[in-house]
Design a protein around this motif. Structure first.
Motif, mmCIF file in Angstrom:
data_model
loop_
_atom_site.group_PDB
_atom_site.id
_atom_site.type_symbol
_atom_site.label_atom_id
_atom_site.label_comp_id
_atom_site.label_asym_id
_atom_site.label_seq_id
_atom_site.Cartn_x
_atom_site.Cartn_y
_atom_site.Cartn_z
ATOM 1 N N MET A 39 -10.970 -12.468 -1.971
ATOM 2 C CA MET A 39 -11.633 -11.167 -2.697
ATOM 3 C C MET A 39 -10.896 -10.151 -1.964
ATOM 4 S SD MET A 39 -13.007 -12.232 -5.282
ATOM 5 C CE MET A 39 -13.423 -10.578 -5.960
ATOM 6 N N LEU A 40 -10.606 -10.413 -0.594
ATOM 7 C CA LEU A 40 -9.938 -9.202 0.078
ATOM 8 C C LEU A 40 -8.703 -8.587 -0.502
ATOM 9 C CD1 LEU A 40 -9.905 -7.417 2.657
ATOM 10 C CD2 LEU A 40 -8.674 -9.275 3.742
ATOM 11 N N LEU A 41 -7.944 -9.635 -1.163
ATOM 12 C CA LEU A 41 -6.589 -9.277 -1.586
ATOM 13 C C LEU A 41 -6.930 -8.728 -2.876
ATOM 14 C CD1 LEU A 41 -4.286 -12.133 -0.488
ATOM 15 C CD2 LEU A 41 -4.450 -9.678 0.329
ATOM 16 N N VAL A 42 -7.778 -9.159 -3.663
ATOM 17 C CA VAL A 42 -8.275 -8.626 -5.067
ATOM 18 C C VAL A 42 -8.491 -7.371 -5.045
ATOM 19 C CG1 VAL A 42 -9.733 -9.049 -7.089
ATOM 20 C CG2 VAL A 42 -8.799 -11.168 -5.671
ATOM 21 N N HIS A 43 -9.051 -6.891 -4.121
ATOM 22 C CA HIS A 43 -9.724 -5.487 -4.000
ATOM 23 C C HIS A 43 -8.715 -4.455 -3.103
ATOM 24 C CE1 HIS A 43 -13.215 -6.458 -6.270
ATOM 25 N NE2 HIS A 43 -13.566 -7.484 -5.576
ATOM 26 N N ASP A 44 -8.023 -4.902 -2.413
ATOM 27 C CA ASP A 44 -7.180 -4.177 -1.665
ATOM 28 C C ASP A 44 -5.656 -4.508 -1.646
ATOM 29 O OD1 ASP A 44 -5.987 -2.588 0.615
ATOM 30 O OD2 ASP A 44 -7.621 -2.898 1.856
ATOM 31 N N GLU A 45 -4.980 -3.291 -2.593
ATOM 32 C CA GLU A 45 -3.869 -3.847 -3.200
ATOM 33 C C GLU A 45 -2.736 -3.275 -2.207
ATOM 34 O OE1 GLU A 45 -3.149 -1.871 -7.053
ATOM 35 O OE2 GLU A 45 -5.169 -2.821 -7.821
ATOM 36 N N GLY B 217 -10.560 -18.964 -10.223
ATOM 37 C CA GLY B 217 -10.909 -17.591 -10.606
ATOM 38 C C GLY B 217 -9.941 -16.507 -9.619
ATOM 39 N N VAL B 218 -10.314 -16.756 -8.445
ATOM 40 C CA VAL B 218 -9.487 -15.752 -7.562
ATOM 41 C C VAL B 218 -8.061 -15.806 -7.632
ATOM 42 C CG1 VAL B 218 -9.174 -15.064 -5.118
ATOM 43 C CG2 VAL B 218 -11.703 -15.550 -6.287
ATOM 44 N N ARG B 219 -7.629 -16.994 -7.522
ATOM 45 C CA ARG B 219 -6.030 -17.539 -7.572
ATOM 46 C C ARG B 219 -5.675 -16.950 -8.692
ATOM 47 N NH1 ARG B 219 -7.891 -22.659 -5.885
ATOM 48 N NH2 ARG B 219 -7.300 -23.616 -7.600
ATOM 49 N N ARG B 220 -6.534 -17.060 -10.190
ATOM 50 C CA ARG B 220 -5.669 -16.746 -11.344
ATOM 51 C C ARG B 220 -5.788 -14.952 -11.369
ATOM 52 N NH1 ARG B 220 -8.778 -19.398 -13.864
ATOM 53 N NH2 ARG B 220 -10.565 -17.809 -14.375
ATOM 54 N N LEU C 285 -2.193 -10.120 -10.830
ATOM 55 C CA LEU C 285 -1.848 -8.785 -10.181
ATOM 56 C C LEU C 285 -0.462 -8.963 -9.443
ATOM 57 C CD1 LEU C 285 -4.851 -8.229 -7.915
ATOM 58 C CD2 LEU C 285 -4.256 -7.004 -10.000
ATOM 59 N N VAL C 286 -0.144 -9.985 -9.199
ATOM 60 C CA VAL C 286 1.428 -10.207 -8.719
ATOM 61 C C VAL C 286 2.503 -10.200 -9.906
ATOM 62 C CG1 VAL C 286 3.096 -11.638 -7.564
ATOM 63 C CG2 VAL C 286 0.700 -11.543 -6.482
ATOM 64 N N ARG C 287 2.036 -10.839 -10.679
ATOM 65 C CA ARG C 287 2.812 -10.870 -11.933
ATOM 66 C C ARG C 287 3.066 -9.239 -12.559
ATOM 67 N NH1 ARG C 287 2.664 -10.863 -17.501
ATOM 68 N NH2 ARG C 287 0.314 -10.286 -17.514
ATOM 69 N N ARG C 288 2.060 -8.484 -12.676
ATOM 70 C CA ARG C 288 2.012 -7.080 -13.219
ATOM 71 C C ARG C 288 2.583 -6.008 -12.128
ATOM 72 N NH1 ARG C 288 -3.819 -6.742 -16.255
ATOM 73 N NH2 ARG C 288 -3.359 -8.190 -17.890
ATOM 74 N N GLY C 289 2.327 -6.611 -10.944
ATOM 75 C CA GLY C 289 2.412 -5.524 -9.787
ATOM 76 C C GLY C 289 1.322 -4.715 -9.358
ATOM 77 N N GLY D 2 -6.449 1.847 -13.101
ATOM 78 C CA GLY D 2 -5.701 0.584 -12.814
ATOM 79 C C GLY D 2 -6.692 -0.361 -11.973
ATOM 80 N N LEU D 3 -7.415 -1.183 -12.950
ATOM 81 C CA LEU D 3 -8.184 -2.008 -12.000
ATOM 82 C C LEU D 3 -7.581 -3.471 -11.689
ATOM 83 C CD1 LEU D 3 -11.466 -1.400 -14.280
ATOM 84 C CD2 LEU D 3 -10.892 -0.254 -12.091
ATOM 85 N N PRO D 4 -7.862 -4.065 -10.781
ATOM 86 C CA PRO D 4 -7.086 -5.550 -10.396
ATOM 87 C C PRO D 4 -7.441 -6.409 -11.419
ATOM 88 C CG PRO D 4 -8.585 -4.490 -8.473
ATOM 89 C CD PRO D 4 -8.714 -3.731 -9.941
ATOM 90 N N GLY D 5 -6.394 -6.960 -12.096
ATOM 91 C CA GLY D 5 -6.515 -7.882 -12.887
ATOM 92 C C GLY D 5 -6.855 -7.769 -14.364
ATOM 93 N N PHE D 6 -6.717 -6.294 -14.477
ATOM 94 C CA PHE D 6 -7.028 -5.602 -15.969
ATOM 95 C C PHE D 6 -5.655 -4.607 -16.197
ATOM 96 C CE2 PHE D 6 -11.004 -6.960 -14.360
ATOM 97 C CZ PHE D 6 -11.716 -7.647 -15.325
ATOM 98 N N GLY D 7 -5.545 -4.471 -17.532
ATOM 99 C CA GLY D 7 -4.633 -3.568 -18.310
ATOM 100 C C GLY D 7 -5.045 -1.877 -17.609
ATOM 101 N N ALA D 8 -3.887 -0.966 -18.280
ATOM 102 C CA ALA D 8 -4.370 0.387 -17.869
ATOM 103 C C ALA D 8 -5.285 0.983 -18.914
ATOM 104 C CB ALA D 8 -3.079 1.069 -17.814
ATOM 105 N N GLY D 9 -5.447 0.435 -20.029
ATOM 106 C CA GLY D 9 -6.166 0.985 -21.028
ATOM 107 C C GLY D 9 -7.299 0.265 -21.654
ATOM 108 N N LEU D 10 -8.311 1.026 -22.187
ATOM 109 C CA LEU D 10 -9.681 0.266 -22.810
ATOM 110 C C LEU D 10 -9.345 -0.098 -24.195
ATOM 111 C CD1 LEU D 10 -12.415 -0.747 -22.404
ATOM 112 C CD2 LEU D 10 -13.156 1.631 -22.903
#
Length: 841
Positions: A726-732, A767-770, A775-779, A794-802
């Motif tokens: 989760m450290l990598l998920v939340h600290d880009e 789920g964390v690996r996914r 994140l790596v795929r999108r950058g 820009g939220l980790p693992g999500f697109g830019a819009g709602l």
């Protein structure tokens, strides 16, 4: 005439198969018809003194005769008896009519005295596929264990002469009858018999079986079971004594069918006594203990086991229409598991089972036919519910009971009293028990289970709480009573007559044993506190203080510290004084802190990996110790998750936790320390809030700089990222650093780095690996967008819009969960109202 032809002219020789319902019914019919004056049972003669207890209404089979050596209780043997065992039927018949019962097999005093190799010849041999009296050794003390020989092979020592090939009597008779399956032949010929025809002599089946066994032994002799010759010599001697005292017609013998011809053999008393001369002997005691259906099953490794004790019990107890009653039991079990089973299903299953029996030429639908019918009709071809049926019904979780007044070692009596006092009844079925130690009953249960663990009686094993609670006032246990635990109780009896006395004596003895590791002593101190053994704790603490003062290995100290710190935390909840441990724990933590830097220098990869485990354990222990116990200098430690404390130099001022964090900072920046440990120290500081984000980013950048060898950088990453992603998920920013470093690793070094990285990321949840992969795929998002809000964030693992339409679908559920939905709420509101509702949520 003696034995095999006509009960009136000689003793009634009832050759049986152990645990056989057909044999049991036939034995009962013969005893009712002939009413002998004495009943002889294949079993250890020491059991004569306890046979009368079988008539007690509180004695509920399955039970077993337990014989153990008085001076070495671990040397033990069992003679199990089920409700459908012919021997049990004979014993109950005799005891309840006042008829003498005598056991005629080789005495347990000789059986237990034999060497380990010889002990494999457990009493009962092959007795027609597993005779009465087959002794089951304690699983940890040699043969007869779960990894033991084939259950129907009549285990014997391979050194007993001959070729080592042993005859299977059932297989030989089945082959002669044209069967390819000995079990199926025995069921058809014996087990499925529902009683003799009106006016027929109930003894005739035993005459026929005795003649068949006589033919086999005339051709094959002992059939490779040489140990049986000694046992049969003793049986003949006991039979002669009974015939002389009661007469031929008044004597009945219940033994394995394989032994019947030997009991009619023309052998002299002198020859039989010569066969028994010189056998080793020990002093033995015999008592009754509960048994289980699972330990009767063949898969348990029991020498005369049967694959389906639950089915055999059903055949023995069903008064009529056994197939219909069995299908009803199966339907009840499936319905309890929410399977749809109707009356039409039952009718069709019974018809199919009976049809299969007719097609296969069987007199009654057996377990094979009923199983095929259940699979086809009730389970719709699936083996999943069939496994449940096999576990619950075919085998079963039945546990026998022994009355309180029965013979037992003093420790067993006290254990039974303790079990009643805490309302914790033994059960053959595994179950989980959650305890709240703030309640007196639960605390007493915990103390009892911990005392038994100390004595090596593994009735309960600690388990992870299903609620996920880590509080010191909760415990979870997994309980299951196994028959061999009775041996453990008898063995533990040398330490005392009560559970508390025995646990105290054993704890003291273990503490002063030479060569006991420091970690073992700290674990023993923890166990003494958990079990509330105040008389043992001072001895353990004195030894612990002496060993800790002499110990110089940092790894040993770090491995011993966690158990000691955990022990300190139990005092308030359990009402015990753990203050004596605080001084030892504080001193040990200081020694770990001082000795850690030199111990971490110059380690190879294997040593660094081992030291990382010690580092993690010591860090957790120091945090607990600093939070719960005042330090030696009197300062109260801050909470481990609190604000960063100012650095202190060399521990001259401040508390233990500050000094420990100073050591971690030192290790994190020392080049001579392996990268795995430097990375781990940085992560521990970051998790404790003692490392600023900018500093963490700087350390990662240094570790992953081009001048650092790839293998060393990968080891640093392994230490830094281990324990959760989760450290990598939340600290880009950190993710970007790792990503840039990995993409820049030279091709020739990548294959060396890959195993370390795979090992690191394999610890993360799926789920964390996914999320990291996405994140790596999108950058990673840019700094500006990462701090944005609303649709631009820009939220980790999500697109830019709602996506408003998809968000609308969940609002109704959210309102229901929050309790804000009203009867008039609908799902067709305009997008604007949904957005306002979402904003309020």
């Amino acid at each position: 005439m003696t034995g095999v032809a006509g009960g009136a002219a000689g003793p009634l020789l009832l050759g049986v198969r152990h645990h056989g319902p057909g044999s049991a019914r036939a034995v009962g019919a013969v005893l009712d018809a002939y009413e002998p004056g004495v009943v002889l049972i294949e079993g250890p003669p020491e059991a004569d003194a306890v046979a009368a207890a079988a008539g007690d209404d509180g004695m509920v089979p399955p039970v077993a005769l337990l014989a153990h050596a008085v001076d070495e209780p671990g040397r033990a043997a069992f003679w199990p008896l089920a409700e459908f065992s012919p021997e049990w039927v004979a014993i109950r018949w005799a005891v309840r009519r006042g008829v003498p019962v005598r056991f005629i097999d080789l005495p347990a005093a000789h059986t237990l005295a034999m060497s380990e190799g010889e002990q494999e010849t457990v009493p009962g041999g092959t007795d027609g596929g597993g005779a009465a009296g087959d002794a089951d050794r304690d699983p940890d003390s040699g043969p007869g264990s779960d990894s033991g020989p084939d259950p129907d092979s009549g285990p014997e020592s391979a050194s007993e002469g001959g070729s080592g090939v042993r005859l299977d009597p059932l297989a030989a008779l089945a082959e002669a009858a044209g069967y390819d399956d000995p079990e199926r032949w025995w069921e058809d010929a014996v087990e499925h018999r529902r009683g003799a025809a009106p006016g027929a002599d109930p003894y005739e089946p035993f005459v026929a079986l005795g003649e068949a066994m006589a033919e086999l032994r005339a051709v094959h002799g002992a059939g490779g079971h040489q140990r049986d010759l000694v046992r049969e010599a003793h049986m003949r001697l006991r039979l002669r004594e009974a015939r002389k005292e009661f007469g031929d017609a008044a004597t009945a013998v219940v033994c394995g069918a394989w032994h019947v011809p030997a009991l009619t053999q023309a052998a002299t008393v002198t020859a039989d006594r010569r066969a028994l001369k010189g056998l080793p002997k020990v002093k033995a005691e015999v008592t009754w203990v509960p048994w289980t259906h699972r330990r009767l099953a063949r898969r348990s490794g029991y020498g005369a086991g049967i694959a389906s004790p639950g089915w055999y019990r059903h055949l023995f107890t069903a008064p009529d229409r056994p197939v219909e009653r069995w299908m009803t039991d199966v339907a009840g079990l499936l319905r309890a598991q929410d399977h749809q089973v109707s009356s039409a299903h039952l009718i069709e299953a019974v018809r199919l089972a009976e049809t299969l029996a007719t097609l296969r030429g069987r007199p009654l639908a057996g377990l094979t036919e009923t199983t095929d019918a259940v699979r086809s009709v009730l389970c719709e071809g699936s083996d999943v519910p069939l496994e449940l049926i096999r576990d619950r019904l075919v085998v079963g979780d039945v546990l026998g009971e022994v009355p309180e007044g029965g013979p037992a070692v003093p420790l067993q009596r006290d254990l039974a009293r303790c079990q009643r006092a805490v309302r914790l009844k033994p059960s053959a079925a595994e179950r989980e028990l959650d305890l709240d130690l703030r309640k007196e009953t639960d605390a007493a249960r915990s103390r009892l289970l911990h005392r038994l663990r100390l004595l090596g009686i593994g009735w309960g094993e600690p388990a992870r709480s299903r609620s996920g609670s880590t509080g010191t006032f909760r415990e979870s246990w997994r309980l299951r009573w196994e028959p061999e635990l009775s041996v453990r109780v008898a063995e533990a009896g040398i330490w005392g007559t009560t559970v508390r006395e025995a646990a105290t004596a054993k704890a003291r003895s273990r503490a002063v044993e030479p060569g006991t590791a420091l970690a073992e002593i700290t674990a023993l101190a923890e166990l003494c506190l958990l079990a509330r053994l105040p008389d043992a704790l001072p001895v353990v603490m004195r030894v612990l203080a002496d060993r800790a003062a002499l110990e110089s290995d940092v790894g040993h100290l770090a491995r011993a510290l966690p158990a000691l710190v955990r022990t300190l935390r139990y005092g308030d909840v359990r009402g015990t004084d753990a203050g004596a441990l605080a001084e030892v724990a504080g001193g040990m933590a200081e020694r770990v802190r001082v000795g850690l830097p030199p111990a971490c220098a110059g380690l190879d990869d294997e040593g660094a990996c081992e030291m990382r485990g010690h580092l993690d354990a010591a860090h957790q222990a120091v945090n607990l110790l600093a939070r719960d116990v005042p330090t030696a200098d009197g300062a109260a430690a801050p909470d481990a998750g609190g604000a960063a404390a100012p650095d202190t130099e060399g521990g001259a001022a401040g508390n233990l936790l500050d000094r420990w964090r100073t050591v971690l900072r030192t290790l994190a920046g020392r080049d001579r320390v392996p990268g795995l440990l430097r990375g781990r120290c940085a992560r521990l500081l970051l998790d404790d809030g003692q490392l600023a984000d900018a500093e963490a980013e700087r350390l990662v950048g240094l570790a992953l700089s081009p001048g650092t060898p790839p293998a060393e950088a990968a080891a640093w990453i392994e230490g830094f990222l281990a324990g959760g992603g989760m450290l990598l998920v939340h600290d880009e920013r950190l993710l970007a650093l790792v990503d840039r470093w990995l993409t820049g690793v030279p091709a020739d070094a990548f294959t060396d780095v890959l195993p370390l990285l795979r090992r690191t990321f394999a610890e993360y949840e799926a789920g964390v690996r996914r999320t990291l992969g996405e994140l790596v795929r999108r950058g990673p998002a840019g700094e500006g967008s990462r701090r944005g809000s609303g649709e631009s964030a820009g939220l980790p693992g999500f697109g830019a819009g709602l996506e408003v339409r998809r968000a609308d679908a969940v609002l109704e559920t959210v309102r229901l969960l929050l309790g804000t939905a009203s009867a008039g709420d609908g799902t067709g509101a305009a997008n604007g109202s949904h957005e306002r509702e979402g904003a309020r949520v």
